[in-house]
Design an enzyme around this catalytic site. Structure first.
Site, PDB file in Angstrom:
ATOM      1  N   ARG A 130      68.163  18.616  85.599  1.00 47.35           N
ATOM      2  CA  ARG A 130      68.314  19.999  85.091  1.00 47.35           C
ATOM      3  C   ARG A 130      67.169  20.919  85.507  1.00 47.35           C
ATOM      4  NH1 ARG A 130      69.853  17.051  80.479  1.00 47.35           N
ATOM      5  NH2 ARG A 130      72.118  16.949  80.307  1.00 47.35           N
ATOM      6  N   LYS A 152      67.882  32.592  95.690  1.00 46.94           N
ATOM      7  CA  LYS A 152      69.276  32.182  95.923  1.00 46.94           C
ATOM      8  C   LYS A 152      69.240  30.813  96.596  1.00 46.94           C
ATOM      9  CE  LYS A 152      71.805  36.533  96.406  1.00 46.94           C
ATOM     10  NZ  LYS A 152      72.585  37.368  97.325  1.00 46.94           N
ATOM     11  N   GLU A 194      66.978  40.480 110.326  1.00 46.99           N
ATOM     12  CA  GLU A 194      66.733  40.693 108.895  1.00 46.99           C
ATOM     13  C   GLU A 194      65.522  41.624 108.682  1.00 46.99           C
ATOM     14  OE1 GLU A 194      68.972  39.683 106.784  1.00 46.99           O
ATOM     15  OE2 GLU A 194      69.947  37.943 107.704  1.00 46.99           O
ATOM     16  N   LYS A 236      61.781  42.953  99.791  1.00 50.99           N
ATOM     17  CA  LYS A 236      62.681  42.022  99.095  1.00 50.99           C
ATOM     18  C   LYS A 236      62.173  41.748  97.676  1.00 50.99           C
ATOM     19  CE  LYS A 236      65.685  38.175  99.192  1.00 50.99           C
ATOM     20  NZ  LYS A 236      66.408  37.141  99.915  1.00 50.99           N
ATOM     21  N   GLU A 246      71.665  40.158  91.261  1.00 50.13           N
ATOM     22  CA  GLU A 246      72.580  40.966  92.058  1.00 50.13           C
ATOM     23  C   GLU A 246      73.666  41.646  91.229  1.00 50.13           C
ATOM     24  OE1 GLU A 246      73.272  39.396  96.015  1.00 50.13           O
ATOM     25  OE2 GLU A 246      75.157  40.478  96.131  1.00 50.13           O
ATOM     26  N   ARG A 250      70.493  44.707  94.496  1.00 51.38           N
ATOM     27  CA  ARG A 250      70.280  43.559  95.404  1.00 51.38           C
ATOM     28  C   ARG A 250      71.379  43.487  96.466  1.00 51.38           C
ATOM     29  NH1 ARG A 250      67.874  37.511  94.149  1.00 51.38           N
ATOM     30  NH2 ARG A 250      68.032  36.789  96.309  1.00 51.38           N
ATOM     31  N   ASN A 254      72.680  43.146 101.682  1.00 47.73           N
ATOM     32  CA  ASN A 254      73.797  42.687 102.511  1.00 47.73           C
ATOM     33  C   ASN A 254      74.189  43.693 103.585  1.00 47.73           C
ATOM     34  OD1 ASN A 254      74.082  40.235 101.069  1.00 47.73           O
ATOM     35  ND2 ASN A 254      74.951  41.422  99.388  1.00 47.73           N
ATOM     36  N   HIS A 257      76.113  42.588 106.569  1.00 53.95           N
ATOM     37  CA  HIS A 257      76.530  41.202 106.338  1.00 53.95           C
ATOM     38  C   HIS A 257      78.041  41.034 106.185  1.00 53.95           C
ATOM     39  CE1 HIS A 257      72.293  40.493 106.071  1.00 53.95           C
ATOM     40  NE2 HIS A 257      72.437  39.237 105.716  1.00 53.95           N
ATOM     41  N   HIS A 261      79.417  38.374 108.433  1.00 49.63           N
ATOM     42  CA  HIS A 261      80.073  37.141 107.965  1.00 49.63           C
ATOM     43  C   HIS A 261      81.450  36.990 108.606  1.00 49.63           C
ATOM     44  CE1 HIS A 261      77.412  36.934 104.120  1.00 49.63           C
ATOM     45  NE2 HIS A 261      76.867  36.306 105.131  1.00 49.63           N
ATOM     46  N   HIS A 274      73.622  33.527 112.411  1.00 48.57           N
ATOM     47  CA  HIS A 274      73.769  34.503 111.329  1.00 48.57           C
ATOM     48  C   HIS A 274      73.102  35.840 111.689  1.00 48.57           C
ATOM     49  CE1 HIS A 274      73.922  36.042 107.238  1.00 48.57           C
ATOM     50  NE2 HIS A 274      72.617  36.219 107.276  1.00 48.57           N
TER      51      HIS A 274
HETATM   52  P1  NAD Z   1      68.325  27.041 110.090  1.00 47.53           P
HETATM   53  O1  NAD Z   1      67.738  26.589 108.839  1.00 47.53           O
HETATM   54  O2  NAD Z   1      69.559  26.356 110.569  1.00 47.53           O
HETATM   55  O3  NAD Z   1      67.223  26.956 111.227  1.00 47.53           O
HETATM   56  C1  NAD Z   1      67.561  27.326 112.535  1.00 47.53           C
HETATM   57  C2  NAD Z   1      67.201  26.219 113.533  1.00 47.53           C
HETATM   58  O4  NAD Z   1      65.809  26.262 113.789  1.00 47.53           O
HETATM   59  C3  NAD Z   1      67.499  24.808 113.055  1.00 47.53           C
HETATM   60  O5  NAD Z   1      67.936  24.017 114.133  1.00 47.53           O
HETATM   61  C4  NAD Z   1      66.140  24.343 112.572  1.00 47.53           C
HETATM   62  O6  NAD Z   1      66.008  22.936 112.561  1.00 47.53           O
HETATM   63  C5  NAD Z   1      65.250  24.973 113.581  1.00 47.53           C
HETATM   64  N1  NAD Z   1      63.879  25.212 113.171  1.00 47.53           N
HETATM   65  C6  NAD Z   1      63.451  25.626 111.953  1.00 47.53           C
HETATM   66  N2  NAD Z   1      62.152  25.874 112.002  1.00 47.53           N
HETATM   67  C7  NAD Z   1      61.742  25.598 113.244  1.00 47.53           C
HETATM   68  C8  NAD Z   1      60.486  25.666 113.901  1.00 47.53           C
HETATM   69  N3  NAD Z   1      59.404  26.136 113.297  1.00 47.53           N
HETATM   70  N4  NAD Z   1      60.412  25.279 115.191  1.00 47.53           N
HETATM   71  C9  NAD Z   1      61.541  24.838 115.854  1.00 47.53           C
HETATM   72  N5  NAD Z   1      62.752  24.781 115.283  1.00 47.53           N
HETATM   73  C10 NAD Z   1      62.847  25.159 113.990  1.00 47.53           C
HETATM   74  O7  NAD Z   1      68.674  28.606 110.077  1.00 47.53           O
HETATM   75  P2  NAD Z   1      67.959  29.870 109.412  1.00 47.53           P
HETATM   76  O8  NAD Z   1      68.330  30.997 110.258  1.00 47.53           O
HETATM   77  O9  NAD Z   1      66.531  29.621 109.104  1.00 47.53           O
HETATM   78  O10 NAD Z   1      68.701  29.997 108.004  1.00 47.53           O
HETATM   79  C11 NAD Z   1      70.077  30.209 107.936  1.00 47.53           C
HETATM   80  C12 NAD Z   1      70.537  29.747 106.573  1.00 47.53           C
HETATM   81  O11 NAD Z   1      69.883  30.531 105.591  1.00 47.53           O
HETATM   82  C13 NAD Z   1      72.021  29.910 106.345  1.00 47.53           C
HETATM   83  O12 NAD Z   1      72.526  28.741 105.745  1.00 47.53           O
HETATM   84  C14 NAD Z   1      72.118  31.100 105.391  1.00 47.53           C
HETATM   85  O13 NAD Z   1      73.233  31.016 104.541  1.00 47.53           O
HETATM   86  C15 NAD Z   1      70.839  30.963 104.624  1.00 47.53           C
HETATM   87  N6  NAD Z   1      70.347  32.210 104.029  1.00 47.53           N
HETATM   88  C16 NAD Z   1      70.024  32.189 102.723  1.00 47.53           C
HETATM   89  C17 NAD Z   1      69.520  33.329 102.121  1.00 47.53           C
HETATM   90  C18 NAD Z   1      69.079  33.274 100.693  1.00 47.53           C
HETATM   91  O14 NAD Z   1      68.775  34.332 100.123  1.00 47.53           O
HETATM   92  N7  NAD Z   1      68.991  32.102 100.101  1.00 47.53           N
HETATM   93  C19 NAD Z   1      69.339  34.498 102.870  1.00 47.53           C
HETATM   94  C20 NAD Z   1      69.674  34.480 104.226  1.00 47.53           C
HETATM   95  C21 NAD Z   1      70.181  33.329 104.801  1.00 47.53           C
HETATM   96  N1  GLY Z   2      69.843  37.487 101.364  1.00 49.72           N
HETATM   97  C1  GLY Z   2      70.385  38.317 100.341  1.00 49.72           C
HETATM   98  C2  GLY Z   2      69.729  38.118  99.029  1.00 49.72           C
HETATM   99  O1  GLY Z   2      68.808  37.371  98.877  1.00 49.72           O
HETATM  100  O2  GLY Z   2      70.173  38.709  98.082  1.00 49.72           O
END
Ligand code: NAD
Ligand code: GLY
Length: 374
Positions: A130, A152, A194, A236, A246, A250, A254, A257, A261, A274
């Site tokens: 939990r 998130k 972003e 942010k 949100e 918030r 997007n 987005h 998406h 993305h």
């Molecule tokens: P990712 O986590 O897939 O990383 C991209 C690639 O880079 C992967 O292959 C990873 O292994 C590699 N990588 C990471 N760090 C590295 C480094 N320092 N050197 C070499 N390679 C490296 O993608 P991302 O773009 O970081 O994140 C996308 C994800 O984030 C999606 O799932 C999306 O839904 C999520 N997201 C969440 C929020 C939130 O608010 N929680 C906001 C935006 C996106």
């Molecule tokens: N990436 C959108 C949010 O965190 O709300």
């Protein structure tokens, strides 16, 4: 703006996320993985680093060494790499590992990786026993400016991205710009989408700063990256402070987005990153804003020029039809009571939510920004 002369790991650049007793710092600078910044945020003696098979060989040992030197017992779980593993099944793998290692309520989970690792580890921390303590060490630009901040967390469902999750804030975030040196160029550009988003939606001065520093950002100048991450996190943090769950503003985060998406889903996840889809999506949102009389053509041109100079596409892929993109936009989480709510630009530096976009204008915009015909 940030003075490069002040950069050092002993006194890193810091942005605070102000959420009462759940407030936390974001440390941003070069070389922070080796600096012992996280131990004060680990309440007991144990920590589990959750990473993936790409990032763990690069940075996990250095992190573990700095924690062990501070007297912590550290274990590592390296998950397979990729968005396709952001699933309930992988979450089960994390739970299995934590059970096997007899992790207790005070053990801290440390997410070391991009947004995929941050999101799934955060959700594991939110749900295991939990809720156990959680720290984010984001290693992509996208994760440093966006996904690691704001709480998130979650995983994908086969029928929708990020459909299962929780709001769960980390104890701290450590963004080491040095870790971006190993990031592929395409991933760096995806993160810049972003960064541009924050300038467009909130702060025209920051937008102008990005325009004049985009080349330095693309060549990974550490001081310029630190400043871009600091400014992005300030925006942010302020939005999350005002609207953590949100209910209102918030949603401005997007920008681009809903279009993005639809592109990601239409092409198949992983074909367009993305951030690439968000780059094109912001240009589409700008064009729609112009057609609704909110901004002028010069502003649209400015958005497209910046997105392009960040190494990102400015148009949706031609192989997706207007009808397909339009119907995929309805699957986005931002649809409320069957009504599409879009984030558009009131001016550069100020986004706004728009509920009643005439369908014809929307279809014409999609057609114009993909090259397809309705
Ligand atoms: P990712 O986590 O897939 O990383 C991209 C690639 O880079 C992967 O292959 C990873 O292994 C590699 N990588 C990471 N760090 C590295 C480094 N320092 N050197 C070499 N390679 C490296 O993608 P991302 O773009 O970081 O994140 C996308 C994800 O984030 C999606 O799932 C999306 O839904 C999520 N997201 C969440 C929020 C939130 O608010 N929680 C906001 C935006 C996106
Ligand atoms: N990436 C959108 C949010 O965190 O709300």
């Amino acid at each position: 703006m940030h003075d490069p002369a002040t950069i050092n790991a002993a006194q890193p650049t810091t942005v605070n996320v102000d959420l009462g007793d759940r407030s936390y710092p974001i440390f941003i600078d070069h070389g922070l993985i080796d600096a012992d910044l996280v131990t004060p945020f680990i309440p007991a003696s144990r920590a589990v680093i959750v990473s993936n098979t790409t990032v763990a060989p690069l940075y996990a040992e250095r992190l573990a060494q700095s924690l062990e030197a501070a007297g912590k017992r550290v274990e590592l779980l390296a998950l397979p790499d990729g968005e396709q593993y952001k699933t309930l099944e992988t979450l089960g793998t994390i739970y299995d590992f934590l059970m096997e290692k007899q992790v207790d309520r005070k053990t801290t989970l440390i997410a070391l990786g991009g947004g995929v690792i941050g999101d799934i580890t955060g959700f594991a921390a939110a749900s295991f026993l939990r809720g156990i303590p959680f720290i984010q060490i984001p290693t992509t630009l996208l994760a440093q400016v966006d996904s690691s901040v704001g709480g998130k967390t979650g995983v994908n469902h086969p029928r929708g991205k990020n459909m299962i999750g929780a709001f769960y804030q980390p104890r701290c975030v450590v963004a080491d710009t040095g870790s971006l040196e190993t990031l592929p160029d395409r991933e760096l550009s995806a993160g810049l989408a972003e960064v541009i988003k924050y300038g467009l939606l909130w702060d025209e001065d920051f937008l102008a700063w990005i325009e004049s520093h985009v080349a330095d950002l693309r060549r990974r100048d550490p001081a310029t990256l630190t400043e871009a991450i600091r400014q992005s996190c300030l925006i942010k943090a302020e939005i999350v402070r005002q609207d953590e769950r949100e209910g209102g503003i918030r949603a401005l985060l997007n920008l681009g987005h809903t279009f993005g998406h639809a592109i990601e889903a239409g092409m198949g996840y992983g074909v367009w990153l993305h951030g690439e889809a968000v780059g094109a999506g912001m240009c589409m949102a700008a064009e729609l804003s112009r057609r609704l009389g909110l901004i002028d053509p010069d502003a649209v041109k400015r958005v497209e020029t910046l997105v392009e100079s960040a190494g990102l596409p400015t148009r949706a892929p031609g192989e997706l039809s207007v009808e397909r993109l339009r119907s995929l936009m309805d699957s986005d989480k931002k649809v409320e009571h069957g009504r599409l709510r879009l984030v558009l630009l009131g001016r550069l530096g100020q986004a706004r939510l728009v509920d009643h976009v005439p369908e014809e204008t929307l279809l014409e915009t999609i057609a114009y920004t993909t090259g397809a015909t309705p």
